[in-house]
Design a protein around this motif. Structure first.
Motif, PDB file in Angstrom:
ATOM      1  N   LEU A  86      -8.792   3.201  -2.455  1.00 22.94           N
ATOM      2  CA  LEU A  86      -8.291   2.183  -2.533  1.00 22.94           C
ATOM      3  C   LEU A  86      -9.078   0.397  -2.532  1.00 22.94           C
ATOM      4  O   LEU A  86      -7.827  -0.505  -2.623  1.00 22.94           O
ATOM      5  CB  LEU A  86      -8.899   2.572  -0.641  1.00 22.94           C
ATOM      6  N   LYS A  87     -10.454   0.775  -2.612  1.00 24.43           N
ATOM      7  CA  LYS A  87     -10.947  -0.136  -2.597  1.00 24.43           C
ATOM      8  C   LYS A  87     -10.002  -0.915  -3.766  1.00 24.43           C
ATOM      9  O   LYS A  87      -9.932  -2.599  -4.326  1.00 24.43           O
ATOM     10  CB  LYS A  87     -12.296  -0.248  -3.511  1.00 24.43           C
ATOM     11  N   ASN A  88     -10.437  -0.104  -5.247  1.00 25.65           N
ATOM     12  CA  ASN A  88      -9.765  -1.142  -5.923  1.00 25.65           C
ATOM     13  C   ASN A  88      -8.129  -1.958  -5.851  1.00 25.65           C
ATOM     14  O   ASN A  88      -7.816  -2.572  -6.731  1.00 25.65           O
ATOM     15  CB  ASN A  88      -9.696  -0.233  -7.526  1.00 25.65           C
ATOM     16  N   ALA A  89      -7.287  -0.896  -5.274  1.00 28.78           N
ATOM     17  CA  ALA A  89      -6.909  -1.458  -4.972  1.00 28.78           C
ATOM     18  C   ALA A  89      -6.106  -3.124  -3.528  1.00 28.78           C
ATOM     19  O   ALA A  89      -5.438  -4.202  -4.311  1.00 28.78           O
ATOM     20  CB  ALA A  89      -5.107  -0.364  -3.821  1.00 28.78           C
ATOM     21  N   GLY A  90      -7.369  -2.796  -3.540  1.00 29.35           N
ATOM     22  CA  GLY A  90      -7.522  -4.493  -3.232  1.00 29.35           C
ATOM     23  C   GLY A  90      -7.607  -5.135  -3.826  1.00 29.35           C
ATOM     24  O   GLY A  90      -7.751  -6.689  -2.989  1.00 29.35           O
ATOM     25  N   ARG A  91      -8.937  -4.958  -4.704  1.00 32.77           N
ATOM     26  CA  ARG A  91      -9.318  -6.458  -5.624  1.00 32.77           C
ATOM     27  C   ARG A  91      -8.208  -6.678  -6.249  1.00 32.77           C
ATOM     28  O   ARG A  91      -7.706  -7.610  -6.405  1.00 32.77           O
ATOM     29  CB  ARG A  91     -10.556  -5.147  -6.205  1.00 32.77           C
ATOM     30  N   ARG A 149     -13.822  -8.782   2.371  1.00 32.23           N
ATOM     31  CA  ARG A 149     -12.554  -8.687   3.041  1.00 32.23           C
ATOM     32  C   ARG A 149     -11.608  -7.118   2.996  1.00 32.23           C
ATOM     33  O   ARG A 149     -11.371  -6.335   4.249  1.00 32.23           O
ATOM     34  CB  ARG A 149     -11.003  -9.126   2.846  1.00 32.23           C
ATOM     35  N   ILE A 150     -13.029  -6.568   1.765  1.00 33.28           N
ATOM     36  CA  ILE A 150     -12.452  -4.962   1.662  1.00 33.28           C
ATOM     37  C   ILE A 150     -13.598  -4.372   2.309  1.00 33.28           C
ATOM     38  O   ILE A 150     -13.115  -3.009   2.812  1.00 33.28           O
ATOM     39  CB  ILE A 150     -12.740  -4.629   0.393  1.00 33.28           C
ATOM     40  N   PHE A 151     -14.309  -4.789   3.158  1.00 30.08           N
ATOM     41  CA  PHE A 151     -15.523  -3.975   3.436  1.00 30.08           C
ATOM     42  C   PHE A 151     -15.018  -4.233   4.876  1.00 30.08           C
ATOM     43  O   PHE A 151     -15.244  -3.501   5.541  1.00 30.08           O
ATOM     44  CB  PHE A 151     -16.571  -5.107   3.883  1.00 30.08           C
ATOM     45  N   PHE A 152     -14.786  -5.968   5.120  1.00 27.01           N
ATOM     46  CA  PHE A 152     -14.467  -5.004   6.806  1.00 27.01           C
ATOM     47  C   PHE A 152     -13.137  -4.891   7.213  1.00 27.01           C
ATOM     48  O   PHE A 152     -12.831  -4.286   8.692  1.00 27.01           O
ATOM     49  CB  PHE A 152     -14.347  -6.909   7.210  1.00 27.01           C
ATOM     50  N   ARG A 153     -11.987  -4.944   6.566  1.00 21.65           N
ATOM     51  CA  ARG A 153     -10.539  -4.684   6.556  1.00 21.65           C
ATOM     52  C   ARG A 153     -10.162  -2.785   6.114  1.00 21.65           C
ATOM     53  O   ARG A 153      -9.669  -2.404   6.672  1.00 21.65           O
ATOM     54  CB  ARG A 153      -9.822  -5.791   6.056  1.00 21.65           C
ATOM     55  N   LEU A 154     -10.955  -3.016   5.154  1.00 20.80           N
ATOM     56  CA  LEU A 154     -10.550  -1.841   4.811  1.00 20.80           C
ATOM     57  C   LEU A 154     -11.636  -0.164   4.681  1.00 20.80           C
ATOM     58  O   LEU A 154     -11.195   0.938   5.471  1.00 20.80           O
ATOM     59  CB  LEU A 154     -10.900  -1.588   3.026  1.00 20.80           C
TER      60      LEU A 154
END
Length: 279
Positions: free
Chosen positions: A172-177, A185-190
Motif C-alpha cells: 500500500l505504501k509503495n503504491a502511494g510512492r 502524505r503517505i503518513f497522514f493519508r494512508l
C-alpha cells in the motif's frame, strides 16, 4: 449455517464483556456522583443509597462555586489535556512511523532508548525539570505542564504505535510512492487512518493520568491562574477537617469532561475490539 449467523454469538459475547467491564468501571463514578447530592450525614450513614427528599443537599456544589474559580480550573485542565494529547499523538506517530518504516543504523537502540521512558518514572527528574522551567521562565504557565506531559506520554505512544505500523502493508505504501505521494502524505493519508484504533488506545491511556495528576501542577503551576481541577479540589481537603460535600461535588464536576473525552476516543478502540472478535 451462514457465516453471519455463526458470528452472531461471538458478537453478542464481545458486547456483553464490554458492558460488564464498563459497569464495573463506572460503579465508583456513580457512587461519587450520587453522594455529591447528599448531606454529610447521609454520605456516611448510607453511601450506596440514592438521595431522598430528606438527604438531598446541594451544599457541596454551592461551596465549589463560591470557593475559587473552578470554571478557570476546568479550562486549564482541558487546555493542558487536549494540547498534550495532540502533541503526544502527533510526535509519537511520526517517531513510530520513522522507526517502523526506515531501516538505519541504531534503529533498534533508538527504539529501546525511547521505551526506557515507560520503565523510568518522569517524576524522578522533578528537580531537574523544575530547574529547567525556572531557567526558561515557564514556571506558573500551562506551557510547562504541556511540555512535561508530552514528554511523559511519548514513550508509550511510540512503543504501541510502532508495533501497529509494522503491520501496515508495504504494498500500500509503495503504491502511494509510485503514484507520487510524498512521505508526509503517505503518513497522514494512508498510515494514520489504518492505525486509528491504536491511536485511540494511546489517547485513552495517556489522557487519564494527565487529567488526574496533582504532582506537576503543584510543582510547576500552583498559581491561581494556572491551577488545574485536581489541584483546585485540594482546597477542600484539610489536615484535620475535610469538606466531603465539596470534595465529592468537585470530583463529580471534574469527571464529566474526562468522560466525554474518554468516550470520544474509546469509540475507535471498542470498534477495533469488536471487529476483531467476528473475523
Amino acid at each position: 449455517m451462514s457465516k453471519a449467523a455463526s458470528s452472531l454469538p461471538r458478537t453478542i459475547g464481545a458486547h456483553a464483556v464490554l458492558l460488564t467491564y464498563t459497569a464495573i468501571a463506572l460503579f465508583p463514578v456513580i457512587v461519587i456522583v450520587v453522594n455529591s447530592f447528599k448531606s454529610r450525614n447521609a454520605i456516611f450513614r448510607s453511601p450506596l443509597s440514592l438521595p431522598t427528599s430528606e438527604t438531598f443537599d446541594l451544599i457541596g456544589y454551592t461551596t465549589v462555586m463560591a470557593q475559587g474559580d473552578f470554571f478557570l480550573y476546568f479550562q486549564n485542565s482541558l487546555i493542558v489535556t487536549v494540547a498534550s494529547l495532540f502533541f503526544v499523538l502527533l510526535f509519537g506517530a511520526m517517531a513510530a512511523f520513522a522507526l517502523s518504516e526506515y531501516r538505519f543504523k541504531g534503529n533498534t537502540m533508538m527504539g529501546l532508548y525511547l521505551a526506557l521512558g515507560i520503565m523510568i518514572p518522569i517524576r524522578l527528574g522533578t528537580v531537574a525539570i523544575l530547574q529547567l522551567m525556572v531557567a526558561s521562565g515557564l514556571v506558573n504557565t500551562l506551557t510547562a505542564l504541556i511540555l512535561v506531559y508530552t514528554a511523559q506520554g511519548l514513550p508509550l505512544a511510540v512503543f504501541i504505535l510502532s508495533e501497529f505500523m509494522k503491520q501496515v502493508s508495504d504494498d500500500l505504501k509503495n503504491a502511494g510512492r509510485i503514484d507520487g505521494l510524498s512521505e508526509y502524505r503517505i503518513f497522514f493519508r494512508l498510515v494514520l487512518p489504518l492505525v486509528r484504533p491504536a491511536m485511540a488506545t494511546v489517547a485513552v491511556f495517556t489522557m487519564i493520568p494527565i487529567w488526574n495528576d496533582l504532582w506537576f501542577p503543584l510543582i510547576l503551576a500552583p498559581s491561581e491562574a494556572t491551577k488545574t481541577v485536581t489541584l483546585g479540589a485540594q482546597v477542600f481537603i484539610g489536615q484535620f477537617v475535610t469538606n466531603w460535600n465539596a470534595v465529592l461535588a468537585a470530583l463529580s464536576l471534574a469527571i464529566l469532561p474526562v468522560l466525554i473525552l474518554y468516550f470520544f476516543f474509546s469509540r475507535q478502540l471498542i470498534r477495533g475490539i469488536t471487529s476483531g472478535a467476528v473475523k
